[in-house]
Motif scaffolding. Sequence first.
Motif: not given
Length: 181
Positions: A106-109, A111-112, A124-125, A130
């Motif tokens: 996903s978009v979050d992934s 980012s990580q 963010w996470h 992470t």
Amino acid sequence: IMFQKIAAKFNINSLLLTFYLLFVWMTYIFCNFSQNISRLLICAIASFFPIYFVISYILNQLQKAIFTVKNTNNTKRNLITYGIFTSIALFITLFLYFGFRPGFFSVDSFSQIDQAFSGNYNDWHPVLHTLLFFTLPLKLSHSIPFIVPFQLILFSLVMGYMGMILCKYAGIKYAIGAYAY
């Protein structure tokens, strides 16, 4: 002294859980169905004792089940149980992974992954998440596609540990029931 008498009559855990559930339910009803405070208050007062007694009964039964079971410290049995539960979880997750390729980012992934490559971590996470689920697999394999199977292996190890602990303290029936759920 008065608090001790009240605490002796009422189980504090049941009281807290009852108040919490009533708060959540009344908030849900208020936001979605009725904003009539007096009706909600009457409903909360009327449902307090039935909810409290049901929760008290359930917690009492759980407490009896948990604290009457012997703790078995058989290391060999624990390792075999851990291996069985881990193998079942690993087989199921890898079967689904290779059969259907359900892993995606996903978009979050993304980012990580960016944080893992750059080494600049932000809020963010959680950083530990992470580091464990993105940075570690990337450092071990230098390959982005390895991230999902690595997470499946970690999940299987945690599920095996959960099954072993439940089997150790609550028995095999509870362990299988919780594991199957």
